[in-house]
Design an enzyme around this catalytic site. Structure first.
Site, PDB file in Angstrom:
ATOM      1  N   CYS A 283       0.831  -1.198   0.000  1.00 37.34           N
ATOM      2  CA  CYS A 283       0.000   0.000   0.000  1.00 37.34           C
ATOM      3  C   CYS A 283       0.872   1.256   0.000  1.00 37.34           C
ATOM      4  CB  CYS A 283      -0.971  -0.036   1.187  1.00 37.34           C
ATOM      5  SG  CYS A 283      -2.309   1.154   1.039  1.00 37.34           S
TER       6      CYS A 283
ATOM      7  N   HIS B 266      -3.711  -5.509   0.796  1.00 38.28           N
ATOM      8  CA  HIS B 266      -3.072  -5.819   2.085  1.00 38.28           C
ATOM      9  C   HIS B 266      -3.137  -7.310   2.407  1.00 38.28           C
ATOM     10  CE1 HIS B 266      -2.482  -1.721   3.724  1.00 38.28           C
ATOM     11  NE2 HIS B 266      -3.526  -1.416   2.962  1.00 38.28           N
TER      12      HIS B 266
ATOM     13  N   GLU C  30      -1.346  -8.866   4.471  1.00 38.49           N
ATOM     14  CA  GLU C  30      -1.142  -9.050   5.923  1.00 38.49           C
ATOM     15  C   GLU C  30      -2.462  -8.917   6.674  1.00 38.49           C
ATOM     16  OE1 GLU C  30      -0.793  -6.287   4.401  1.00 38.49           O
ATOM     17  OE2 GLU C  30      -1.211  -4.587   5.715  1.00 38.49           O
TER      18      GLU C  30
END
Lengths: 1006, 277
Positions: free
Chosen positions: B97, B236, B238
């Site tokens: 990002c 994202h 994660e």
């Protein structure tokens, strides 16, 4: 110093877009139905530094413009560049900041500038130009400009085609702040007649009443006081302006909650009750919580700190605070709302020795966004308030890296006068620090050094606390408005959490209302004294007077106490994070709030007088039930059409456009998101997060708000709000035995006066509200651990005064044992059995459907029985059973039944699942079919259960009033029957369109 | 040599996904340290202590002057030598990002076309405002180029995860720029329509909103450099370390294994470092 102008505009090559310009075009279309044609944007930077244009020009692409997508140039007005504007735009509106207003892009640009141009001071101010290439002739230029800027904080220049063609275009210049001269503290004579005292208070924006002014005067008549003051070298017989301002802030309604602390003479004309209540807060909020604290071991810190803290598990505690920022948001929706959210984040950072904000909640109350009625000239249109407030909390929350996990938007005409902007934050902190101290407790000792950390002090934000304690008028001051700076605050937050974990902090609190006078003043109670040197406080602008420095509410500041031995480590950490930290005070045990400016003592107030000296208000309250025309729905309504209309009501319609713009997933913890279901667009009931990465223990965050019911009874409004918050939490499987609440009251002025002839009634509403708060919270074993009140939510002057409906937001946070076992509102699979948990009564008074039919002109009134919660004790038992069924994994679908009753709730569950349902409402409660469809009776939750778990579910719910009402189907039809009659038959896709379209407001996206 | 795979997770100045990024590397066997950028700039620490560098998401410097730009400048001007050494040493870097935006604006991505070259830190692409003009948080479906040299994405075909950005539209000046990257399989990950067959979702023609949340040219969600060691993406991964973070987990029968699809990306890098020892 040289001044260089750099301008940047998007490239117009193949595939590149000017999105900023497109957005202006689309929003004008969405809000006003006007197509202004193509809009292009230019960003401008005015740079004051020791560098010339020829030095800056070669580095423009390194700092200001992106070489791939933008063109930038120094000292070349792009509007006159034929490559970008072959013919001059019809109109260009350039918007820049007024002097002294926070310019975040300017600050960031300057940060970048200094990396490449490090010599000497530099300052950067920014602006944006919107070039309307071919504007339709009938559009008023000034009106168009007014939609693009707020004159309170910004200035604009209009440039026409003709001006550009004749070479007469003017350009924005650097916003010059006039220099000011520091005024020496003055002595204020209070030995005046009563009317003079009142005038002094009014003209000085002190918001103190006569009794309070007299109490202050009397303090300076006291002989020992005079002797002590002579001894320290300050005017013995009269306050300095510093002292008077400091007392006004500390004693403001905003800080001292004088109405909640008042002695109320309450008369009830219905029951002939005639009693005296000595403090609503102590009686109905504090005492119940303290009583509950005797029964549980997890209430760690209630009421006295910046937020309430509970033990979540052995390693972590959690806290929550909600605030309102109504008056600033009315004046500048964007800046006001942003300072609201970053302000409440600081409350969390200032809890104990510092908690880390992990989740935000936003609840707004606005006028109808499609309002076409009259609007006082000083008020913004509700759609603009919505856009501005939303943008403010979006930027504040997103840039701070805190997910917004729950919230609501409520609409009512009366919020046109004063929007309500509730911002809440949940915090997380370790139970103990490395040195063994419990992190929810502050422990400063005399001699500790007091730092001001973060932003600097400016004239922005002077008189915020006292201003919010007055009603809004045309003359409301612009200095009360500020724009937050989330990045400065984020850096400060990173730094302070590191300092906490390094055990460098002994005490901390935020600088909010009342500025340093409140923050240091409150902390000084721990050691019983402090000595401040205002001369050390870093300023945005030289020349501020002592009282201004002391009470300014400039943002992004924390006050932090550090033991002398940790001075160097603390300052090194601040330097690493590029955060300004300045020692401005020392804790003492002298008993005095001692303020110096250099060597001169400018205020010397006993701590006890400062904090406990304010006299108790004595108020009159009288309850007579309001009379309403009864709501009698026509009996020929097509319920299927009515359902679509109800789903499009702003209070019910999907807020997805708005909510998706909040980051609800940063920190990677959000388990139940604001939108659920196959298309991820069904409503989420409560936020559920698992904040410890890899661990499935959860925290539930929910809210309830029901202002419509205040039209009939503010007590019922409060009961409904609490029950809604609890219902939402139950829907995701909250641990019923560990949940805590926050009460945030927003009221119209309830003090009877010439301005407020109906004050007694409004106060009686407050009394009834508090009594219900106590009754429900005690029954639910739901302690209120923090709260706030905002008591002057009125606009204008009697008889043309607009008062908000009495509104209480109830926020809830609680434990959830295992997030792998939770539920969402969307129906999942064909064949699931649908149950209604709870009983439906004939309770259509002030219901959403009643308001809808009244606004449509179908009925005369909204009167009738408002939803009641007669037996909350047994209701809790039902909730406990249902939560257990979710925690056992039996139930994975649950939805709260509230605005619009059963019909709306079931429709939303179909929308989320994109599946049909067939439901029979025969036998679920009292009243006719219309009543059972739309009644908003409390305590009701709809669930669906897979056939294999149905028996277990029924068993676990034994003793609760549950009704098998239908089944989830594969079709796309939502059908409701009442025995043999089909009363609703609707296509789920059509329901989805109604629900999602009403508040979209995006304009067309190409 | 220590057996630990040490991961430097940058933070400070408005980076805000540092905690979860550090956490996911730990979950796959790495040892993470959240390190303030200035500890490297001031020379107190050095990137050479680490095996992997992660530049997490956030709003560095408020994204004023363009997302990731000012953080990119700090990396480009204040950490130039350390960063070039890190890349030259063949150590993996990920930017997620805002971190991706910073790597693109630093010039590390896509980087020079030949894998052998030292990073020249010249910006060749950009990430700009979403076509909608809105910041949005929503889940997307991603598909990976199976022939990409990217060491981060080995054996991953398709995953879901959230995007959360206002400036995620990937652009380059010419079609040729894209053709070159595509030929090198550096257009590592793209937004795809979830109804397509896995392995056949990738297309060049612009997908509609919200399948492509931002209007990226060729639906690009993330790219790697020519070596495959430096990887950046807007979504994202994660944020999908566990199935309980999936928006529809209450509709799924998950059983005992709750690992999310995003974790494999981080595991790949940790295993790559181990494999090079």
């Amino acid at each position: 110093m040289q001044e260089v102008r750099v301008e940047v505009t998007p490239l117009q090559t193949d595939g590149m877009r000017d999105v900023l310009g497109d957005v202006v075009q689309r929003q004008l279309f969405a809000d006003h139905g006007i197509d202004v044609g193509k809009v292009r944007s230019i960003r401008g930077y005015l740079i004051r530094s020791s560098y010339s244009a020829s030095e800056i020009e070669p580095r423009v692409q390194d700092i200001f413009s992106d070489p791939i997508i933008e063109f930038g140039a120094a000292d070349t007005p792009l509007l006159e560049d034929k490559n970008f504007f072959p013919s001059p735009p019809a109109l260009t509106v350039t918007v820049g900041f007024k002097p002294g207003v926070t310019d975040n892009p300017g600050a960031a640009a300057n940060d970048g500038f200094k990396v490449l141009f490090p010599d000497g001071d530099s300052f950067i101010s920014t602006y944006v130009s919107y070039a309307f290439l071919q504007l339709p002739d009938d559009i008023d230029h000034d009106w168009l400009a007014s939609t693009l800027f707020n004159g309170l904080i910004e200035k604009s220049i209009l440039t026409t085609k003709e001006q550009l063609e004749s070479g007469n275009a003017t350009y924005l210049t650097y916003p010059e702040r006039p220099s000011i001269e520091r005024q020496a503290p003055s002595i204020i004579n209070l030995e005046l007649a009563d009317e003079e005292l009142i005038r002094l208070s009014t003209e000085g924006l002190l918001a103190l009443n006569l009794n309070e002014m007299q109490t202050i005067r009397d303090h300076y008549r006291d002989e020992p006081t005079r002797a002590a003051r002579t001894n320290i070298g300050i005017s013995p017989n009269a306050p300095t302006d510093v002292e008077l301002e400091c007392l006004a802030q500390t004693w403001s309604e905003h800080c001292k909650h004088k109405i909640f602390a008042s002695k109320i003479h309450h008369i009830d004309r219905e029951t002939n009750e005639d009693t005296v209540i000595d403090s609503l807060f102590k009686t109905h909020i504090m005492k119940p919580t303290h009583d509950m604290a005797k029964e549980v071991d997890w209430l760690l810190s209630v009421f006295h700190d910046n937020s309430g803290v509970i033990a979540w598990n052995d390693d972590w505690s959690i806290c929550m605070k909600a605030e309102t920022h109504n008056s600033p948001s009315a004046l500048d929706p964007y800046g006001g709302a942003m300072t609201g959210i970053v302000g409440v984040n600081r409350d969390i950072l200032g809890t104990g020795l510092g908690a880390r904000p992990i989740a935000n909640t936003d609840v707004f109350c606005f006028g109808p966004p499609n309002w076409t009625g009259e609007l006082p000239s000083t008020l913004f249109h509700p759609s603009r308030v919505l856009r501005g407030v939303h943008a403010g909390v979006r930027v504040g929350g997103n840039e701070s890296g805190i997910p917004t996990i729950n919230g609501s938007i409520v609409f009512d005409e009366r919020y046109i006068g004063k929007p309500l902007v509730y911002c809440g934050t949940v915090g997380l902190m370790p139970r103990r620090l490395a040195d063994g101290r419990e992190s929810h407790e502050k422990n400063p000792i005399p001699g500790d050094l007091v730092y001001m950390v973060g932003g600097r002090v400016g004239s922005d934000g002077i008189h915020g606390a006292t201003f919010s304690s007055l009603e809004l008028t045309d003359e409301s001051p612009s200095s009360a408005v500020q724009i937050g700076d989330p990045i400065t605050q984020k850096k400060m937050m990173d730094m302070l959490l590191e300092a906490r974990d390094a055990c460098l902090i002994t005490c901390t609190t935020d600088n909010g209302a009342g500025g340093l006078s409140s923050s240091i003043g409150e902390m000084a109670e721990y050691t019983n004294g402090c000595e401040i040197d205002l001369g050390k406080v870093p300023l945005k602008q030289e020349g501020l007077s002592s009282w201004e420095i002391l009470v300014s509410e400039s943002q992004e500041r924390m006050t932090v106490a550090v033991a002398p031995k940790d001075k160097d480590a603390f300052e090194a950490l601040a330097q690493l994070h590029e955060v300004e930290a300045t020692q401005v005070a020392t804790f003492t045990n002298t008993g005095y709030f001692h303020v110096k400016h250099g060597e001169e003592t400018v205020a010397y107030l006993p701590i006890t007088f400062l904090h406990d000296g304010v006299p108790q208000l004595e108020l009159e309250s009288e309850w007579t039930p309001p009379q309403h025309v009864a709501f009698t729905p026509p009996n020929d309504l097509d319920q299927s059409i009515l359902l679509k209309e109800m789903l499009a009501r702003p209070n019910i319609a999907s807020k997805e456009t708005w909510v998706r713009q909040y980051d609800h997933e940063v920190i990677a913890q959000t388990v139940v998101k604001p939108f659920v279901g196959v298309e991820r667009d069904g409503p989420g009931d409560a936020g559920l997060i698992a904040p410890i990465h890899g661990n499935s223990q959860g925290i539930v965050v929910s809210c309830g708000i029901a202002p419509r019911y205040s039209d009939i009874d503010a007590g019922a409004m409060v009961a409904a709000s609490i029950d809604e918050a609890v219902r939402n939490a139950v829907c995701v499987g909250v641990d019923i035995d560990k949940m805590a609440g926050l009460d945030n009251f927003c009221w119209p002025d309830p003090i009877e006066s010439e301005k407020t002839p109906d004050g007694k009634f409004k106060l009686a509403q407050l009394v009834r509200a508090n009594r219900e708060l106590e009754r429900i919270c005690r029954a639910y074993h739901l302690p209120c651990v923090s709260g706030k009140d905002s008591m002057k939510n009125d606009y204008g002057v009697w008889p043309n005064k607009i008062s908000i409906p009495p509104t209480m937001l109830f926020s809830l946070f609680g434990n959830q044992p295992d997030v792998r076992k939770t539920a969402t509102s969307n129906f999942k699979h064909h064949g699931e059995r649908i149950y209604l948990v709870g009983t439906t009564f004939d309770e259509l008074g002030a219901s959403e459907v009643a308001f809808h039919l009244k606004e449509r002109g179908d009925v005369e009134g909204i009167g009738g029985q408002v939803p009641l919660l007669e037996d909350p004790k047994s209701q809790l038992d039902v909730y406990r059973k249902l939560s257990a069924a979710i925690q056992n994994g039996l139930i994975r679908t649950a939805h709260d039944c509230s605005e619009g009753g059963l019909a709306v709730a079931l429709a939303e569950m179909c929308i989320g699942g994109r599946c049909g349902a067939i439901v029979d409402i025969d036998g679920i409660g009292g009243g006719d079919a219309f009543t059972r469809l739309w009644s908003e009776s409390l305590g009701r939750i709809i669930i669906s259960v897979e056939a294999q778990h149905e028996l277990d579910f029924v068993e676990i719910m034994e003793g609760a009033d549950i009704h098998l009402i239908g089944m989830v189907t594969e079709s796309s039809e939502f059908t409701v029957e009442d025995g043999y009659d089909t009363i609703i038959q609707a296509d789920v896709d059509e329901l989805t369109t109604s629900w999602k379209g009403a508040l979209d407001m995006t304009g067309v996206v190409e | 040599m220590s057996l630990e795979v040490k991961v430097c997770v940058l933070f400070g100045f408005g980076i805000n996904c540092d905690r979860e990024t550090a956490a996911v590397f730990e979950m796959v066997g790495g040892v993470s340290e959240r390190l303030h950028v200035n500890r490297l700039v001031q020379g107190e620490r050095n990137l050479s202590e680490f095996d992997i560098l992660a530049v997490p998401g956030g709003f560095s410097f408020g994204d004023h002057l363009g997302s990731g730009r000012l953080l990119g400048n700090r990396l480009r001007f204040a950490l130039r030598d350390q960063l070039q050494q890190f890349v030259t040493d063949g150590k993996p870097i990920i930017g997620i990002c805002n971190g991706f935006q910073a790597l693109v604006k630093t010039g590390l991505l896509p980087g020079p076309s030949e894998a052998s070259l030292e990073p020249d830190l010249i910006q060749r692409a950009s990430l700009t405002l979403n076509n909608t003009g809105r910041y949005e948080d929503r889940w997307v479906t991603l598909e990976f180029d199976s022939q990409s040299p990217c060491i981060w994405t080995k054996n991953i075909q398709r995953i879901e995860c959230p995007v959360r950005h206002g400036e995620g539209r990937f652009v380059m000046p010419t079609a040729e720029d894209f053709n070159n990257l595509e030929a090198n399989h550096q257009l590592t990950v793209r937004y795809v329509d979830p109804v397509t067959t896995i392995g056949e979702g990738i297309q060049d023609e612009l997908l509609p909103f919200p399948i492509s949340p931002n209007g990226s040219m060729r639906n690009v969600a993330g790219i790697c450099d020519a070596t495959g060691l430096v990887f950046g993406l807007m979504p994202h991964p994660e944020a999908f370390y566990s199935m309980w973070l999936h928006p529809e987990h209450t509709s799924m029968d998950i059983g005992e294994d709750w690992e999310g699809e995003g974790l494999q990306i981080f595991r790949n890098a940790v295993e790559y470092v181990r494999s090079q020892r």
